[in-house]
Scaffold this active site. Structure first.
Site, PDB file in Angstrom:
ATOM      1  N   LYS A  99      -1.776  -2.830 -12.842  1.00 58.75           N
ATOM      2  CA  LYS A  99      -1.701  -3.735 -13.988  1.00 58.75           C
ATOM      3  C   LYS A  99      -2.790  -3.500 -15.038  1.00 58.75           C
ATOM      4  O   LYS A  99      -2.603  -3.830 -16.213  1.00 58.75           O
ATOM      5  CB  LYS A  99      -1.763  -5.180 -13.504  1.00 58.75           C
ATOM      6  CG  LYS A  99      -0.474  -5.692 -12.888  1.00 58.75           C
ATOM      7  CD  LYS A  99       0.587  -5.945 -13.943  1.00 58.75           C
ATOM      8  CE  LYS A  99       1.789  -6.676 -13.369  1.00 58.75           C
ATOM      9  NZ  LYS A  99       2.790  -6.986 -14.396  1.00 58.75           N
ATOM     10  N   SER A 136       2.292  -0.072  -5.467  1.00 56.98           N
ATOM     11  CA  SER A 136       1.792  -0.639  -6.721  1.00 56.98           C
ATOM     12  C   SER A 136       0.636  -1.607  -6.580  1.00 56.98           C
ATOM     13  O   SER A 136       0.006  -1.950  -7.582  1.00 56.98           O
ATOM     14  CB  SER A 136       2.939  -1.337  -7.459  1.00 56.98           C
ATOM     15  OG  SER A 136       3.487  -2.371  -6.654  1.00 56.98           O
TER      16      SER A 136
END
Length: 588
Positions: free
Chosen positions: A137, A391
């Site tokens: 992110k 992720s």
């Protein structure tokens, strides 16, 4: 510290809809630097005509590539075509010149030998869980923030997030010497808001849900003149996330069949597709979503963005009810479809990753790996190179308990069963003989009547044929046996309630999602008690932002409308489960 005043926004009730099958910790009050604002906000969102749908309205087998976008229509004229080409080149050139490496690393692409041998394909792991904030992110957040004019940076930034995006914004702000405010739901696990604090941002815990935190953040952005940094739906954020795809193309030697990408709001997959499909159009870009949080699959299936009426929170990093406008536009144009996976499969992939690399992924971080495994098995893929993006690794430690319980179920190495047998001397011994060489991993029995007994148990399974043979042995001796492995109600609640069989008059059985915050239980009780008697209550913490609670309430039939009205005003998601066959088998 300011007094706590939690944001209250009205929201429609969330009740389960009929399924359509398609084949194609307690959180502690924050200390010193963390504040909770005394603000009263109203939702500024405008009415929408987008359909509101249940996740269950689009389900297909795990591993099947569904929700394939319809790209049969072409641009209406040359100007539309030129605009598409210019847009594509804009994304490509901006990714090539991105400065995300001021804060991010070029994450390694690791080969997974054990998984590859088991599946017969070459599994590569794109290790975004190794970023400084343990998630991809920070790429998008920094890419957007470093492009802001100096005068805007000086006014500060604000975002709303339940975790990974918050840490990305906080780290980017620290690098840019910018003041950052992060609005997070009160239900956010302590580990996540403390991580944001340590990066120097001001945390505002407000509201029970992400939507409420976002409404606050957008309103405060207007009041303070701060820049709102969206989690996914902004070109600069998408370009930052797309640098992951740029790295994969550079790192991967040899032909690549597909890249599997976890999907929440769509920023990561839109960015990766925008790059990879322009330079290596033959590579498939496949999204992966939990079957209970499939906003992108439903949107692609219907050709327009939709809103989920409720969303599963196990993989909280992708638990969004609505994908972004720009992310959907790119996905509709570029991605090859979406694979849906179960909670059990996600847990199995977390275990696979631990055994492969001794790393623990959060559920959304293991989502793409679960999708890659399921896809390879479903299509019998052999010898190809596939990449799965790991992720994130911001795992709430409490959630590890449910992961370990469900991992073997997800691997098809454990099955949950129930057998009905006469309550007679010697039958228990006969039952054990029929189980044979199967390894019993769990066994629960409690005397309930003089006629029959129900035994709930789990067995280790190596092949489908072994399980089938054992069931046939049971059935041949008139011992009716049920496979409960796919029932979340059994795995979450009923397996812990064996021995509590009863037939209670007017009992309404519901699954509620309680916000994990002080006062949530009393708010629930104030809604229903003392008018109706609570006949059953089972809660087991799983380290999630919402607690999954099974509740029995005695409500006369003539008062059901009043019950639904009170439940709707309460605002907690709920589902009636009175007609569940396994509830009747085990509890009635």
């Amino acid at each position: 510290m300011e007094a706590h005043a939690l944001l209250r926004l009205s929201s429609p009730p969330l009740v389960s809809l009929k399924t359509t099958s398609l084949r194609n910790n307690h959180h502690h009050t924050p200390r010193h630097r963390t504040t909770v604002c005394n603000c009263t906000l109203t939702s500024s969102s405008t009415p929408t005509t987008r359909p509101t749908l249940s996740p269950q309205s689009l389900q297909y087998p795990s591993g099947f590539l569904g929700a394939v976008p319809d790209r049969t229509s072409s641009p209406s004229d040359d100007s539309d075509l030129n605009a598409t080409v210019v847009n594509a080149m804009t994304y490509l050139t901006n990714m090539l010149s991105s400065k995300v490496y001021d804060v991010a690393i070029e994450s390694p692409l690791h080969f997974a030998p054990r998984l590859s041998e088991r599946l017969g394909v070459n599994i590569w792991l794109k290790r975004e869980d190794l970023q400084p904030v343990f998630s991809f992110k920070l790429r998008g957040a920094y890419n957007m923030m470093q492009k802001l004019p100096k005068e805007q940076l000086e006014k500060g930034v604000i975002c709303s997030s339940a975790g990974n995006h918050a840490q990305g914004v906080a780290l980017a702000a620290k690098k840019l010497n910018c003041n950052a405010v992060i609005a997070m739901p009160v239900t956010t696990p302590e580990i996540k808001w403390k991580s944001v604090e340590r990066l120097g941002a001001t945390v505002v815990l407000i509201g029970d849900s992400y939507d409420e935190a976002q409404a606050y953040a957008k309103k405060r952005a207007q009041v303070d003149g701060r820049t709102f940094i969206p989690a996914f739906d902004h070109p600069d954020v998408i370009m930052g996330q797309g640098t992951v795809g740029m790295e994969i193309v550079r790192q991967m030697q040899g032909p690549l069949h597909a890249i599997f990408v976890p999907v929440g709001g769509g920023g990561l997959i839109a960015g990766i597709a925008a790059y990879v499909k322009r330079v290596s159009p033959e590579v498939k870009i496949i999204g992966v979503e939990p079957s209970e949080a499939n906003a992108m699959a439903l949107s692609l299936h219907h050709g327009q963005r939709v809103i989920l009426d409720q969303v599963g929170r196990f993989a909280d990093g992708v638990a969004v009810k609505e994908v972004g406008e720009e992310t959907f536009r790119l996905c509709k144009e570029l991605v090859d479809g979406v694979v849906l996976v179960s909670r059990d499969s996600i847990c199995a992939s977390i275990k696979d990753m631990f055994e492969e690399k001794r790393s623990i992924l959060e559920p959304s971080g293991a989502l793409a790996l679960a999708g890659a495994e399921a896809y390879c098995k479903y299509y019998g893929l052999k010898g190809e190179n596939v990449v799965a993006i790991t992720s994130g690794a911001n795992m709430n430690f409490d959630k590890l308990r449910v992961v370990t319980e469900l991992a073997n179920v997800g691997r098809k190495q454990e099955a949950v069963l129930a057998t009905i047998m006469p309550e007679e001397p010697g039958n228990f011994k006969q039952f054990c003989q029929l189980v044979g060489q199967m390894n019993i991993t769990e066994f629960k029995y409690r005397f309930s009547s003089n006629e029959k007994a129900v035994v709930l148990y789990s067995v280790g399974v190596h092949t489908v044929s072994e399980l089938k043979a054992m069931k046939e042995r049971m059935e041949s001796c008139q011992l009716k046996t049920f496979n409960l492995t796919e029932s979340d109600l059994v795995k979450d609640h009923l397996r812990y309630l064996m021995g509590g069989r009863s037939n209670i008059q007017n009992e309404v059985l519901c699954r509620f999602i309680f916000p994990e915050r002080p006062g949530a239980l009393m708010k629930f009780l104030d809604s229903f008690s003392p008018q109706w008697n609570i006949s059953l209550f089972h809660y087991r913490g799983q380290g999630e932002t919402g607690a999954n609670v099974l509740v029995g309430i005695q409500v006369p039939r003539v008062e059901m409308d009043e019950f639904h009205g009170r439940a709707n005003r309460l605002g907690y998601e709920y589902t009636l489960v009175n007609n569940d066959e396994f509830y009747h088998l085990l509890m009635r």
